[in-house]
Design an enzyme around this catalytic site. Structure first.
Site, PDB file in Angstrom:
ATOM      1  N   THR A  70       2.791  -5.855  -4.960  1.00  9.80           N
ATOM      2  CA  THR A  70       3.299  -6.974  -5.771  1.00  9.80           C
ATOM      3  C   THR A  70       4.704  -6.632  -6.263  1.00  9.80           C
ATOM      4  O   THR A  70       5.623  -7.468  -6.218  1.00  9.80           O
ATOM      5  CB  THR A  70       2.354  -7.244  -6.960  1.00  9.80           C
ATOM      6  OG1 THR A  70       1.065  -7.565  -6.436  1.00  9.80           O
ATOM      7  CG2 THR A  70       2.844  -8.377  -7.834  1.00  9.80           C
ATOM      8  N   ASN A 148      -4.371 -11.659   4.539  1.00 10.54           N
ATOM      9  CA  ASN A 148      -5.441 -10.930   3.855  1.00 10.54           C
ATOM     10  C   ASN A 148      -6.749 -11.706   3.764  1.00 10.54           C
ATOM     11  O   ASN A 148      -7.796 -11.136   3.513  1.00 10.54           O
ATOM     12  CB  ASN A 148      -4.987 -10.544   2.440  1.00 10.54           C
ATOM     13  CG  ASN A 148      -4.400 -11.708   1.693  1.00 10.54           C
ATOM     14  OD1 ASN A 148      -3.386 -12.276   2.107  1.00 10.54           O
ATOM     15  ND2 ASN A 148      -5.028 -12.106   0.610  1.00 10.54           N
ATOM     16  N   GLN A 176      -1.564  -5.593   4.952  1.00 13.63           N
ATOM     17  CA  GLN A 176      -2.840  -5.521   5.679  1.00 13.63           C
ATOM     18  C   GLN A 176      -2.664  -4.990   7.100  1.00 13.63           C
ATOM     19  O   GLN A 176      -3.663  -4.726   7.781  1.00 13.63           O
ATOM     20  CB  GLN A 176      -3.520  -6.904   5.712  1.00 13.63           C
ATOM     21  CG  GLN A 176      -3.869  -7.458   4.337  1.00 13.63           C
ATOM     22  CD  GLN A 176      -5.060  -6.765   3.671  1.00 13.63           C
ATOM     23  OE1 GLN A 176      -5.776  -5.964   4.279  1.00 13.63           O
ATOM     24  NE2 GLN A 176      -5.283  -7.049   2.392  1.00 13.63           N
ATOM     25  N   HIS A 196      -3.505   1.391  -1.927  1.00 13.23           N
ATOM     26  CA  HIS A 196      -4.959   1.236  -2.118  1.00 13.23           C
ATOM     27  C   HIS A 196      -5.631   0.414  -1.028  1.00 13.23           C
ATOM     28  O   HIS A 196      -6.852   0.290  -1.008  1.00 13.23           O
ATOM     29  CB  HIS A 196      -5.288   0.702  -3.525  1.00 13.23           C
ATOM     30  CG  HIS A 196      -4.958  -0.732  -3.787  1.00 13.23           C
ATOM     31  ND1 HIS A 196      -5.905  -1.716  -3.752  1.00 13.23           N
ATOM     32  CD2 HIS A 196      -3.808  -1.341  -4.110  1.00 13.23           C
ATOM     33  CE1 HIS A 196      -5.352  -2.884  -4.066  1.00 13.23           C
ATOM     34  NE2 HIS A 196      -4.075  -2.677  -4.289  1.00 13.23           N
ATOM     35  N   THR A 232      10.505   7.138 -13.743  1.00 12.77           N
ATOM     36  CA  THR A 232      10.134   8.438 -13.162  1.00 12.77           C
ATOM     37  C   THR A 232       9.110   8.247 -12.055  1.00 12.77           C
ATOM     38  O   THR A 232       8.076   7.606 -12.260  1.00 12.77           O
ATOM     39  CB  THR A 232       9.557   9.364 -14.268  1.00 12.77           C
ATOM     40  OG1 THR A 232      10.533   9.431 -15.315  1.00 12.77           O
ATOM     41  CG2 THR A 232       9.246  10.744 -13.733  1.00 12.77           C
ATOM     42  N   CYS A 320     -10.662 -18.264  -8.946  1.00 14.95           N
ATOM     43  CA  CYS A 320     -11.451 -18.855 -10.024  1.00 14.95           C
ATOM     44  C   CYS A 320     -10.765 -18.623 -11.360  1.00 14.95           C
ATOM     45  O   CYS A 320     -10.796 -17.536 -11.902  1.00 14.95           O
ATOM     46  CB  CYS A 320     -12.843 -18.247 -10.045  1.00 14.95           C
ATOM     47  SG  CYS A 320     -13.905 -19.086 -11.210  1.00 14.95           S
TER      48      CYS A 320
HETATM   49  N1  PLP Z   1       0.009  -8.612  -0.030  1.00 17.98           N
HETATM   50  C1  PLP Z   1      -1.187  -8.692   0.574  1.00 17.98           C
HETATM   51  C2  PLP Z   1      -1.269  -9.251   1.943  1.00 17.98           C
HETATM   52  C3  PLP Z   1      -2.338  -8.259  -0.087  1.00 17.98           C
HETATM   53  O1  PLP Z   1      -3.525  -8.336   0.519  1.00 17.98           O
HETATM   54  C4  PLP Z   1      -2.212  -7.755  -1.409  1.00 17.98           C
HETATM   55  C5  PLP Z   1      -3.422  -7.358  -2.175  1.00 17.98           C
HETATM   56  O2  PLP Z   1      -4.427  -8.035  -2.181  1.00 17.98           O
HETATM   57  C6  PLP Z   1      -0.942  -7.677  -1.984  1.00 17.98           C
HETATM   58  C7  PLP Z   1       0.134  -8.112  -1.267  1.00 17.98           C
HETATM   59  C8  PLP Z   1      -0.747  -7.123  -3.365  1.00 17.98           C
HETATM   60  O3  PLP Z   1      -0.970  -5.736  -3.341  1.00 17.98           O
HETATM   61  P1  PLP Z   1      -1.016  -4.858  -4.677  1.00 17.98           P
HETATM   62  O4  PLP Z   1      -2.408  -4.917  -5.173  1.00 17.98           O
HETATM   63  O5  PLP Z   1      -0.625  -3.487  -4.229  1.00 17.98           O
HETATM   64  O6  PLP Z   1      -0.024  -5.438  -5.613  1.00 17.98           O
END
Ligand code: PLP
Length: 379
Positions: A70, A148, A176, A196, A232, A320
């Site tokens: 993000t 995603n 993804q 993650h 940092t 939701c």
């Molecule tokens: N872009 C895509 C395609 C994602 O699937 C996600 C997470 O669901 C993100 C961006 C955002 O990732 P983060 O949780 O690292 O901000």
């Protein structure tokens, strides 16, 4: 619980989780300090930067560590906007993640004209539409590599080539796809990655920027990360990210084969149990770990809750807020009706899942579906 929500987040590789405490003790120094402990942390970060840049075949100063995708997406989008104020149009696919769509909405409030690309009913971006919309007013083009919610793969090489012909920056959210399929880096000026999603911990990611293009920072401060991301750096998370990438790089082919087998077993098993289900992008180019299912009659949220009570964790495509689910914009862009989109459930497989878990899940779906179906028949 059986965890089939790996597109949302993944379990950290156990070897990494175990090492994190040790790394915290060893690399506690501030990487911006010039003393020995500081430089020890700095070396970790720069080695990882070199490793990732050589893997992607880009310059090491083009890799900027961030806290998540993000943040990477916002930095790229808002950074380009501030750097090139003379350009006042952007072109974007309608099936981007919210962390791309919402910063672009912010640009639109600032007066930037946003062109949405057409997609067909398989969610594939219409490249001819891009040719019609791109011009010297375009600030950048943004098309997600792998969606995603559906796993559909876009032809980002074809899209990037057109951008290159017009000399327009091309940005792709590769969250993804990174580690799972090849990224045609020579055509992608900006990309984002999140740890993650590939079995590293949360709170670490990076972006790649083409160093021939400018992006201004979101955060001003100590000027870390080439002035693009002050604050940092976290050597421990950066090291954990690099270990997960190394794992995927080494085991990639067998992991992808495993995910393909799991999802095929799931899809064909499900079609036997409920032949009326619709599987989005079943026959199009899709990454193997994401399967989006539209169940007949039953709302996605209801299915997710019912499966959860049977020990299966999945997610529904609908957002939701304030108690009532709203349909996914991505599925609406595919041409699904609101009612159909609200019936979507995403099963996303991960490297720790097994065939036995797929079998149990199919059994549970059978039970839950017949129970809920009889209720909806009744009502
Ligand atoms: N872009 C895509 C395609 C994602 O699937 C996600 C997470 O669901 C993100 C961006 C955002 O990732 P983060 O949780 O690292 O901000």
């Amino acid at each position: 619980m059986i965890y089939f929500d790996n597109a949302s987040t993944t379990k950290t590789i156990p070897k990494i989780s175990k090492n994190i405490g040790l790394w915290m003790e060893e690399f506690f120094g501030n990487p911006n300090s010039i003393h020995s402990d500081g430089q020890k942390s700095r070396r970790v970060i720069e080695n990882v930067r070199m490793y990732i840049s050589s893997l992607l075949n880009v310059e090491s100063e083009e890799i900027i560590f961030t806290s998540c995708a993000t943040e990477s997406n916002n930095t790229i989008i808002r950074g380009l906007y501030e750097s090139y104020p003379e350009k006042n149009e952007v072109i974007v696919s309608p099936i981007e993640h919210k962390s791309v769509i919402n910063p672009i909405r912010y640009l639109s409030k600032k007066g930037v004209k946003v062109h949405f690309l057409k997609v067909n009913n398989e969610g594939i971006v219409d490249i001819d539409d891009l040719k019609r919309k791109i011009s010297n007013k375009t600030l950048f083009v943004s098309v997600i590599h792998v969606n995603n919610e559906t796993g559909v793969i876009q032809d980002i090489e074809g899209i990037g080539k057109i951008c290159k012909d017009y000399n327009i920056p091309f940005f792709s959210d590769t969250v993804q796809s990174f580690c799972k399929i090849n990224i045609p880096i020579e055509y992608v000026d900006f990309l984002s990655v999140s740890g993650h999603k590939i079995n590293a911990p949360k709170g670490i990611g990076f972006l790649r920027r083409n160093s021939n293009l400018k992006i201004s920072p979101l955060l001003y401060g100590g000027g870390q990360e080439f002035g693009i991301r002050s604050g940092t750096e976290n050597p421990v998370s950066i090291l954990a990210l690099s270990e997960s990438i190394k794992f995927w790089d080494k085991e990639g082919e067998s992991l992808i084969n495993k995910l393909t087998e799991l999802s095929n077993k799931f899809i064909y098993g499900l079609l036997e149990i409920i032949p009326e289900v619709k599987i989005i992008n079943k026959d199009s180019k899709r990454i193997p770990n994401i399967v989006n299912v539209i169940f007949p009659k039953i709302k996605g949220h209801t299915m997710v809750m019912a499966l959860n009570s049977e020990g299966i964790e999945v997610s529904s495509g609908s957002a939701c807020s304030s108690g009532s689910p709203s349909p996914s914009d991505v599925l609406l862009a595919y041409g699904l009706s609101e009612e159909e989109a609200l019936r979507s459930v995403r099963f996303s497989f991960g490297i720790f899942n097994t065939e036995d878990e797929v079998e149990i899940c199919l059994e549970k779906i059978k039970t839950v579906y017949s129970r809920l179906k009889s209720l909806t028949d009744f009502f």
